[in-house]
Design an enzyme around this catalytic site. Structure first.
Site, short mmCIF file in Angstrom:
data_model
loop_
_atom_site.label_atom_id
_atom_site.label_comp_id
_atom_site.label_asym_id
_atom_site.label_seq_id
_atom_site.Cartn_x
_atom_site.Cartn_y
_atom_site.Cartn_z
CD GLU A 9 -3.22 42.58 21.19
OE1 GLU A 9 -4.18 42.85 21.93
OE2 GLU A 9 -2.24 43.33 21.04
CG LEU A 10 -9.20 39.20 14.84
CD1 LEU A 10 -8.55 38.54 13.65
CD2 LEU A 10 -10.47 38.47 15.24
CG ASP A 11 -10.10 42.77 13.47
OD1 ASP A 11 -9.56 42.49 12.39
OD2 ASP A 11 -11.20 42.31 13.80
CD GLU A 12 -6.96 45.77 19.31
OE1 GLU A 12 -6.17 46.66 19.68
OE2 GLU A 12 -8.18 45.90 19.32
N GLY A 39 -13.73 42.12 14.86
CA GLY A 39 -14.30 40.77 14.90
C GLY A 39 -15.22 40.49 13.74
#
Lengths: 287, 287, 287, 287
Positions: free
Chosen positions: A229-232, A204
């Site tokens: 999915e953010l940063d996943e 994040g």
């Protein structure tokens, strides 16, 4: 790794069973291919087999298309997901950047020195600051400001631009906009981002601020493929550096830049060398 | 760092303002103290000043108690939180362990070799496997099985044992029980744990399994003071190691042990050398 | 990597030419061998090919001796140097140590925990201090004092002891005597030493003193096979650690111990896993 | 570390005795100086004391010259070697480079981003390739070809150029010419070089070739002050990276560039921040 080489790379994964290596190497041997590198991996937990083979095309009787035909029945019988790539056809990458230019400058210098064997026809940014640097390196620069209202339209223009330039890799070199799922879907496993933390810690916003507040003794950077999915997304490369209580947020930010540059440039180098296989949230790196 | 030294350590923090260093060093100079090490730190964000001074007591006119009286008015006028400690009075540590013995063996070997200058009178475990090793090193061993039903009673017995042995540091060397808030409250900033991940990533149970599932390229270990919030205490030391897709969970577990040993033993060494100041969730490490 | 596995390892090198991988994998496939790991390497500068293959013996029609017969003509036709090893026949290692016990204690704890899958029947030392530790782990201990006058005779007794115990690996865990060429000749590529510097920097005596005097910012440790040239044998593993001007010689010595333990134990683990190929002064490490 | 700060830095060393810290801090306190950072070091082996103090000049009654007068008697009574430096007067650095541009590009990008708070008026090279890059960053570029016959004359012209531009730091960013003792004597402790090995290993020519031939498992880079003895000057910073048998000389060269960039830029940053004290062949780094 000289620039003039003419090689083929076969990247594959399939359910693990006996005879895969023999089948592939017999096929190559039959057509007189000189194997330069071969690497395999088995994930016994999920029962998958992974392989990367690179051979010299110049000394072969077959060309890339002919090898493709020869390999097809093998791939089919072993239920392989596979890619066959020629070193002569270079990856075409577009670099996205916002205001911080250290990763962009680093990538362009590496490209100029021959370290990154790909084509970089254009730089896209939501701010004008990168223009001078892009033009110094002889690249097209496209200013694409993003506001909530115009985001969909801007992405459409970006996609059009990427298509027109035959781009097959998007590199987010500290690009601070989140790409929409629709955009991401157009470049599956072809968008590389660098996040300025040791993921999954501090995903994040403002990871250096998070790291400072938590009082960690190491900071990190992570390059990964972008997913919805953010940063996943699947992690390609990570690096860390020791810090102390003496380091304020500005120090973390400055020291972290060296990690970001290394993590991102290595990921780009691995991708364009066809050295990454993705499965689920993980990567196999044949380096 | 020879064992026979006779030094005093002053550890302090206070609101940052002019004259703190001068006041402390003038006091020491007045009483002819030979400063061996001095280190300061300022956190300008929170406006705090931190200091560690160590001086030779043998060549002084004053002893530790007399220095305490001399420093009291200074501490008071600068609103210091402070500790004055003599190297002759060694920390007395109890080590808690469960079934995995690598950290315990490592700490006891370091202690035996003189690397950890403290007293370790006893080892406490919820399993019998560590007994032989503890006794080889001449330590008391106390088997304290823990079940949900008996946990409160066991902790009471443990606390009684720690008190009777004048323990002022508890080291959790891969002790797999969570201590109750009541227990933790009895040893504020005096319980050191090692968690087998790079916190805050992979807090909680089975961090190597979490790391494997997420596909990270580095694994870590973290030593920290224990607070009521699981894996959220102030971090003392962290270390990491590169892994690849070839490493299965067993490999991570085995490689990670080396990180755990180093992170825990360094934290213990820093603590008994009076080199750690805690503020909020963070630590200042004067090494 | 469970202890009960029954696998075969083929380690080979030969002049690089086409068909090596195909020949080996076809042979294994023909006899229904399930390959668990395979790794290759080419050194194009010297024109050599290196390979390590491991397969499951339990699910095969052939046993180790039968595979040896099958592989012989292939090895011969490709001019291979080769070894075929079964995981059931464990390496038998003797550990030599002098006064500093940290490496010995570390190796014995790893061995006790199952991390080092070999047999360690005996410890040999020129000083009595290691005896207690060796006996705690249930090992024979042999005191073999060395003086210039008695060295040849002592080595003869040591060699006799090693032979009687069927030792096939000698590990020098901070053994401070130089072995004679005659001794070394009896264990070619079978004596592993740890040197407490980042070789080739600071070879010879007192490397931490040399490092301190030179003012380096990192210290290291190196594990290597012993040859007739002091500190010049093929390097197996190296590790380094950051130091500062604050670290005195004692600090270097203490911090360096952690490097020595890791470098030596990894080398031993690689050797007993049949993961090292030596050529000239260099090693190929299949990990 | 914002650019507009107005601070003074006192750097000193002297024979170690009581009262040094008190004398300095009392002097600063008397003139109402707000100390921002203070750091000390003692080398007990050689009996030397080292100190760096930085304070805010804006909130003081005295300016830099007045502090100099106040500190003079203290310096004299303690036999200090000392420097008093103001942050407003920025170091003026000249960068020397040959054909490989990665370090130059890295330094200029860091300078452009504000990471290196100094002035860089000119770039000097014995080859023309760096000109375009220097000019992009708005710097003067001077081509100074070197041949054995013209070396003395070229150095004379270079020195004249440096003097005319009031240069007080020379940075050799992969400059492949050896400077003459006469040149070096003009910039004592003011010429920083980067050597592409972990010194003292692989000093001299072609360190990556040496590293490859020796089969080391880590490569390094070292930044150091230049003295008359080649590669023997006081070390400022070192960094290393793990390599494997898979890395050929080209890979070492390419990977090593990242080490060179980091080692050199850190050294330059430390120097211009007045954070380095040299004594004998060693450095104290106050970071």
């Amino acid at each position: 790794m000289a620039g003039m080489k003419n090689t083929a790379v076969l990247l594959l994964d399939c359910p693990d069973r006996k005879g895969i290596v023999a089948a592939v190497t017999n096929c190559l041997l039959k057509h007189d291919a000189n194997i330069l590198h071969a690497d395999q991996h088995q994930d016994s937990e999920v029962g998958l087999f992974f392989m990367r083979v690179e051979w010299d095309l110049d000394s072969c009787r077959l060309n890339l298309e002919q090898f493709e035909r020869e390999l097809m029945p093998i791939a089919s019988s072993f239920q392989m997901r596979w890619k066959l790539l020629g070193s002569r056809k270079k990856t075409r990458a577009a670099i996205f950047v916002s205001k911080e230019l250290h990763c962009l400058a680093d990538l362009l210098q590496r490209h100029a020195s021959g370290e990154l064997e790909c084509e970089v026809p254009l730089v896209i940014s939501n701010h004008p600051v990168a223009e001078k640097l892009a033009r110094f390196h002889g690249l097209e620069f496209h200013l694409m400001p993003v506001t909530p209202a115009t985001k969909a339209e801007t992405e459409a223009r970006e996609l059009e631009l990427l298509q027109r330039n035959h781009i097959d890799l998007v590199v987010l070199a500290r690009y601070m906009q989140v790409l929409s799922p629709a955009f991401v879907a157009r470049f599956p496993e072809r968008i590389i981002n660098v996040h300025h933390s040791f993921l999954p810690a501090f995903s994040g916003a403002k990871p250096y601020h998070q790291a400072f507040a938590r009082g960690v003794k190491l900071i990190g950077a992570t390059s990964h493929y972008v997913t919805d999915e953010l940063d996943e997304g699947p992690i390609i490369e990570q690096d860390v550096m020791r810090i102390t209580h003496r380091d304020g947020i500005e120090d973390l930010t400055q020291k972290g830049r060296d990690l970001e540059k290394v993590a991102l440039s290595r990921a780009m180098r691995l991708h364009i060398g066809h050295r990454i296989l993705v499965y689920g949230k993980k990567t196999v790196i044949f380096d």
